[in-house]
Design a protein around this motif. Structure first.
Motif, PDB file in Angstrom:
ATOM      1  N   VAL A 116      22.511  49.550  27.732  1.00 47.54           N
ATOM      2  CA  VAL A 116      23.296  50.613  27.101  1.00 47.54           C
ATOM      3  C   VAL A 116      24.776  50.261  27.176  1.00 47.54           C
ATOM      4  O   VAL A 116      25.489  50.748  28.041  1.00 47.54           O
ATOM      5  N   PRO A 117      25.268  49.405  26.284  1.00 48.52           N
ATOM      6  CA  PRO A 117      26.682  49.037  26.355  1.00 48.52           C
ATOM      7  C   PRO A 117      27.632  50.114  25.839  1.00 48.52           C
ATOM      8  O   PRO A 117      28.798  50.114  26.184  1.00 48.52           O
ATOM      9  N   THR A 118      27.125  51.034  25.013  1.00 48.81           N
ATOM     10  CA  THR A 118      27.957  52.133  24.520  1.00 48.81           C
ATOM     11  C   THR A 118      27.185  53.442  24.628  1.00 48.81           C
ATOM     12  O   THR A 118      25.960  53.447  24.744  1.00 48.81           O
ATOM     13  N   MET A 119      27.922  54.537  24.587  1.00 54.73           N
ATOM     14  CA  MET A 119      27.304  55.849  24.722  1.00 54.73           C
ATOM     15  C   MET A 119      28.151  56.873  23.964  1.00 54.73           C
ATOM     16  O   MET A 119      29.381  56.763  23.951  1.00 54.73           O
ATOM     17  N   THR A 120      27.495  57.851  23.360  1.00 56.93           N
ATOM     18  CA  THR A 120      28.244  58.903  22.666  1.00 56.93           C
ATOM     19  C   THR A 120      29.007  59.747  23.677  1.00 56.93           C
ATOM     20  O   THR A 120      28.661  59.795  24.862  1.00 56.93           O
ATOM     21  N   ILE A 121      30.041  60.387  23.194  1.00 56.32           N
ATOM     22  CA  ILE A 121      30.834  61.264  24.055  1.00 56.32           C
ATOM     23  C   ILE A 121      29.962  62.404  24.574  1.00 56.32           C
ATOM     24  O   ILE A 121      30.060  62.786  25.740  1.00 56.32           O
ATOM     25  N   GLU A 122      29.078  62.919  23.732  1.00 59.45           N
ATOM     26  CA  GLU A 122      28.190  64.008  24.137  1.00 59.45           C
ATOM     27  C   GLU A 122      27.261  63.577  25.269  1.00 59.45           C
ATOM     28  O   GLU A 122      27.088  64.288  26.257  1.00 59.45           O
ATOM     29  N   ARG A 123      26.655  62.394  25.135  1.00 65.40           N
ATOM     30  CA  ARG A 123      25.733  61.899  26.161  1.00 65.40           C
ATOM     31  C   ARG A 123      26.482  61.583  27.455  1.00 65.40           C
ATOM     32  O   ARG A 123      26.008  61.872  28.545  1.00 65.40           O
ATOM     33  N   PHE A 124      27.675  60.998  27.345  1.00 66.26           N
ATOM     34  CA  PHE A 124      28.494  60.706  28.520  1.00 66.26           C
ATOM     35  C   PHE A 124      28.853  62.008  29.232  1.00 66.26           C
ATOM     36  O   PHE A 124      28.865  62.074  30.466  1.00 66.26           O
ATOM     37  N   SER A 125      29.114  63.052  28.467  1.00 66.18           N
ATOM     38  CA  SER A 125      29.404  64.364  29.026  1.00 66.18           C
ATOM     39  C   SER A 125      28.208  64.899  29.815  1.00 66.18           C
ATOM     40  O   SER A 125      28.363  65.412  30.922  1.00 66.18           O
ATOM     41  N   GLU A 126      27.011  64.769  29.240  1.00 67.29           N
ATOM     42  CA  GLU A 126      25.802  65.229  29.923  1.00 67.29           C
ATOM     43  C   GLU A 126      25.591  64.491  31.243  1.00 67.29           C
ATOM     44  O   GLU A 126      25.279  65.102  32.264  1.00 67.29           O
ATOM     45  N   LEU A 127      25.740  63.179  31.212  1.00 66.78           N
ATOM     46  CA  LEU A 127      25.454  62.370  32.396  1.00 66.78           C
ATOM     47  C   LEU A 127      26.528  62.477  33.469  1.00 66.78           C
ATOM     48  O   LEU A 127      26.228  62.411  34.657  1.00 66.78           O
ATOM     49  N   SER A 128      27.779  62.641  33.068  1.00 64.11           N
ATOM     50  CA  SER A 128      28.861  62.694  34.049  1.00 64.11           C
ATOM     51  C   SER A 128      29.111  64.104  34.574  1.00 64.11           C
ATOM     52  O   SER A 128      29.688  64.272  35.648  1.00 64.11           O
TER      53      SER A 128
END
Length: 68
Positions: free
Chosen positions: A13-25
């Motif tokens: 996973v070299p990139t991630m959407t802002i929405e997904r990064f928000s969920e995970l962080s």
């Protein structure tokens, strides 16, 4: 032969959407947008979308960890 000092970067996973990064962080999307504007989070533009560059973020974190 010297051991490599190059940080290992996950290739899955070299990139991630802002929405997904928000969920995970656990951070709000607005906070993440602010971090992006200030240059704290590396991004890459893919078409009309801006993605978090998780590979570069991981490399930065690992290199910072080694110097401390």
């Amino acid at each position: 032969m010297e051991p490599s000092t190059t940080p290992l970067i996950p290739v899955t996973v070299p990139t991630m959407t802002i929405e997904r990064f928000s969920e995970l962080s656990g951070l709000d999307e607005g906070v993440i947008q602010g971090h992006i504007r200030r240059g704290y989070l590396p991004t890459v533009k893919m078409g009309r979308y801006r993605m978090i560059n998780v590979a570069l973020l991981t490399a930065r974190c690992l290199s910072t960890e080694e110097t401390q």
